[in-house]
Design a protein around this motif. Structure first.
Motif, PDB file in Angstrom:
ATOM      1  N   MET A  85       0.851  -1.180   0.000  1.00 47.38           N
ATOM      2  CA  MET A  85       0.000   0.000   0.000  1.00 47.38           C
ATOM      3  C   MET A  85       0.891   1.234   0.000  1.00 47.38           C
ATOM      4  N   THR A  86       0.507   2.260  -0.748  1.00 47.56           N
ATOM      5  CA  THR A  86       1.324   3.463  -0.853  1.00 47.56           C
ATOM      6  C   THR A  86       1.079   4.401   0.313  1.00 47.56           C
ATOM      7  N   ARG A  87       1.922   5.417   0.397  1.00 47.91           N
ATOM      8  CA  ARG A  87       1.780   6.396   1.474  1.00 47.91           C
ATOM      9  C   ARG A  87       0.498   7.196   1.337  1.00 47.91           C
ATOM     10  N   ASP A  88       0.006   7.373   0.114  1.00 36.56           N
ATOM     11  CA  ASP A  88      -1.169   8.193  -0.113  1.00 36.56           C
ATOM     12  C   ASP A  88      -2.434   7.356  -0.296  1.00 36.56           C
ATOM     13  N   ALA A  89      -2.478   6.187   0.318  1.00 36.78           N
ATOM     14  CA  ALA A  89      -3.616   5.293   0.123  1.00 36.78           C
ATOM     15  C   ALA A  89      -4.917   5.961   0.565  1.00 36.78           C
ATOM     16  N   ASP A  90      -4.900   6.687   1.680  1.00 31.75           N
ATOM     17  CA  ASP A  90      -6.124   7.341   2.124  1.00 31.75           C
ATOM     18  C   ASP A  90      -6.528   8.451   1.151  1.00 31.75           C
ATOM     19  N   PHE A  91      -5.573   9.143   0.590  1.00 30.83           N
ATOM     20  CA  PHE A  91      -5.855  10.193  -0.383  1.00 30.83           C
ATOM     21  C   PHE A  91      -6.482   9.596  -1.642  1.00 30.83           C
ATOM     22  N   LYS A  92      -5.873   8.512  -2.116  1.00 26.15           N
ATOM     23  CA  LYS A  92      -6.402   7.854  -3.310  1.00 26.15           C
ATOM     24  C   LYS A  92      -7.804   7.323  -3.058  1.00 26.15           C
ATOM     25  N   ALA A  93      -8.043   6.831  -1.853  1.00 30.30           N
ATOM     26  CA  ALA A  93      -9.374   6.324  -1.517  1.00 30.30           C
ATOM     27  C   ALA A  93     -10.399   7.458  -1.545  1.00 30.30           C
ATOM     28  N   ARG A  94     -10.005   8.647  -1.056  1.00 30.74           N
ATOM     29  CA  ARG A  94     -10.916   9.799  -1.095  1.00 30.74           C
ATOM     30  C   ARG A  94     -11.205  10.202  -2.531  1.00 30.74           C
ATOM     31  N   VAL A  95     -10.177  10.165  -3.386  1.00 31.97           N
ATOM     32  CA  VAL A  95     -10.368  10.518  -4.794  1.00 31.97           C
ATOM     33  C   VAL A  95     -11.306   9.516  -5.451  1.00 31.97           C
ATOM     34  N   ARG A  96     -11.050   8.242  -5.231  1.00 28.33           N
ATOM     35  CA  ARG A  96     -11.898   7.220  -5.848  1.00 28.33           C
ATOM     36  C   ARG A  96     -13.335   7.284  -5.319  1.00 28.33           C
ATOM     37  N   GLY A  97     -13.473   7.613  -4.042  1.00 30.05           N
ATOM     38  CA  GLY A  97     -14.817   7.780  -3.480  1.00 30.05           C
ATOM     39  C   GLY A  97     -15.550   8.927  -4.150  1.00 30.05           C
ATOM     40  N   ARG A  98     -14.848  10.014  -4.384  1.00 31.49           N
ATOM     41  CA  ARG A  98     -15.472  11.151  -5.072  1.00 31.49           C
ATOM     42  C   ARG A  98     -15.837  10.755  -6.502  1.00 31.49           C
ATOM     43  N   MET A  99     -14.961   9.973  -7.156  1.00 32.95           N
ATOM     44  CA  MET A  99     -15.249   9.530  -8.522  1.00 32.95           C
ATOM     45  C   MET A  99     -16.549   8.739  -8.566  1.00 32.95           C
ATOM     46  N   GLU A 100     -16.749   7.867  -7.581  1.00 37.25           N
ATOM     47  CA  GLU A 100     -17.968   7.052  -7.541  1.00 37.25           C
ATOM     48  C   GLU A 100     -19.201   7.914  -7.300  1.00 37.25           C
ATOM     49  N   ARG A 101     -19.065   8.904  -6.393  1.00 32.57           N
ATOM     50  CA  ARG A 101     -20.205   9.758  -6.055  1.00 32.57           C
ATOM     51  C   ARG A 101     -20.588  10.684  -7.200  1.00 32.57           C
ATOM     52  N   THR A 102     -19.593  11.247  -7.889  1.00 39.40           N
ATOM     53  CA  THR A 102     -19.874  12.304  -8.871  1.00 39.40           C
ATOM     54  C   THR A 102     -19.782  11.847 -10.319  1.00 39.40           C
ATOM     55  N   GLY A 103     -19.113  10.733 -10.565  1.00 41.14           N
ATOM     56  CA  GLY A 103     -18.922  10.281 -11.939  1.00 41.14           C
ATOM     57  C   GLY A 103     -17.777  11.006 -12.653  1.00 41.14           C
ATOM     58  N   GLU A 104     -16.990  11.780 -11.897  1.00 42.73           N
ATOM     59  CA  GLU A 104     -15.865  12.516 -12.489  1.00 42.73           C
ATOM     60  C   GLU A 104     -14.738  11.553 -12.830  1.00 42.73           C
ATOM     61  N   ASN A 105     -13.857  11.984 -13.748  1.00 42.88           N
ATOM     62  CA  ASN A 105     -12.672  11.181 -14.017  1.00 42.88           C
ATOM     63  C   ASN A 105     -11.657  11.414 -12.893  1.00 42.88           C
ATOM     64  N   TYR A 106     -10.582  10.626 -12.891  1.00 41.66           N
ATOM     65  CA  TYR A 106      -9.625  10.687 -11.788  1.00 41.66           C
ATOM     66  C   TYR A 106      -9.009  12.074 -11.635  1.00 41.66           C
ATOM     67  N   THR A 107      -8.604  12.674 -12.751  1.00 48.86           N
ATOM     68  CA  THR A 107      -7.920  13.972 -12.687  1.00 48.86           C
ATOM     69  C   THR A 107      -8.828  15.042 -12.102  1.00 48.86           C
ATOM     70  N   THR A 108     -10.065  15.099 -12.542  1.00 55.46           N
ATOM     71  CA  THR A 108     -10.999  16.100 -12.037  1.00 55.46           C
ATOM     72  C   THR A 108     -11.287  15.872 -10.561  1.00 55.46           C
ATOM     73  N   ALA A 109     -11.517  14.614 -10.198  1.00 54.53           N
ATOM     74  CA  ALA A 109     -11.787  14.298  -8.794  1.00 54.53           C
ATOM     75  C   ALA A 109     -10.573  14.624  -7.930  1.00 54.53           C
ATOM     76  N   ARG A 110      -9.375  14.351  -8.421  1.00 51.98           N
ATOM     77  CA  ARG A 110      -8.146  14.629  -7.664  1.00 51.98           C
ATOM     78  C   ARG A 110      -8.019  16.132  -7.400  1.00 51.98           C
ATOM     79  N   GLU A 111      -8.270  16.955  -8.436  1.00 50.63           N
ATOM     80  CA  GLU A 111      -8.190  18.408  -8.266  1.00 50.63           C
ATOM     81  C   GLU A 111      -9.189  18.892  -7.222  1.00 50.63           C
ATOM     82  N   ALA A 112     -10.398  18.331  -7.252  1.00 50.00           N
ATOM     83  CA  ALA A 112     -11.425  18.730  -6.292  1.00 50.00           C
ATOM     84  C   ALA A 112     -11.031  18.332  -4.868  1.00 50.00           C
TER      85      ALA A 112
END
Length: 174
Positions: free
Chosen positions: A1-28
């Motif tokens: 697991m990487t150091r930013d696993a919690d960050f990536k999980a938040r990004v992926r969670g936002r992707m699921e909620r909003t339907g955004e792509n990874y880059t857009t969700a990451r910026e948000a």
């Protein structure tokens, strides 16, 4: 697991909620305040990387050029000189805002201004002259007053709103 696993999980969670792509969700997610750590939280977990963009990037009619400027600047510093010509031209036009129209600059002063952005001042200076945004004569540089005539090949590289960007270069006040 990487150091930013919690960050990536938040990004992926936002992707699921909003339907955004990874880059857009990451910026948000980066724009959101960091989550508070629970008491006794792990100190060895780093917060998500922060990203600083050029502070005075105004949105113009060329979104691709604006994206290039936001991508390559870290505050006032240029992270790297873009290799793609279109992005390079956008970055150079943004650097042009550090100069004044109607003023003569000796090469030493041009170097000092460009050094505040990136250590490879000779490349930046040469490219500004090659794109004909800076005119050089006898070691003196001057920002052009009008948009240079462009060949069809050059028009593919420069921002679509080149005239508007050039007009934003400040005029020297006596």
């Amino acid at each position: 697991m990487t150091r930013d696993a919690d960050f990536k999980a938040r990004v992926r969670g936002r992707m699921e909620r909003t339907g955004e792509n990874y880059t857009t969700a990451r910026e948000a997610v980066l724009a959101e305040p960091p989550p508070s750590r629970p008491a006794g939280g792990r100190a060895d977990v780093d917060p998500p990387p922060s990203r600083t963009v050029a502070p005075s990037v105004d949105l113009t009619s060329d979104p691709a050029a604006d994206k290039a400027v936001r991508s390559f600047f870290d505050g006032d510093r240029l992270r790297s000189i873009p290799t793609k010509r279109r992005a390079r031209a956008a970055v150079l036009m943004y650097l042009l805002l550090r100069f004044e129209r109607g003023r003569d600059y000796p090469e030493r002063e041009v170097n000092e201004i460009l050094r505040t952005a990136h250590p490879d001042i000779s490349t930046l200076r040469r490219e500004l002259v090659d794109y004909r945004w800076l005119r050089r004569a006898g070691g003196i540089y001057r920002v052009v007053d009008e948009v240079p005539g462009r060949s069809p090949d050059e028009l593919q590289e420069v921002p679509a709103d080149e005239a508007a960007r050039l007009a934003r270069v400040p005029v020297r006040r006596p």
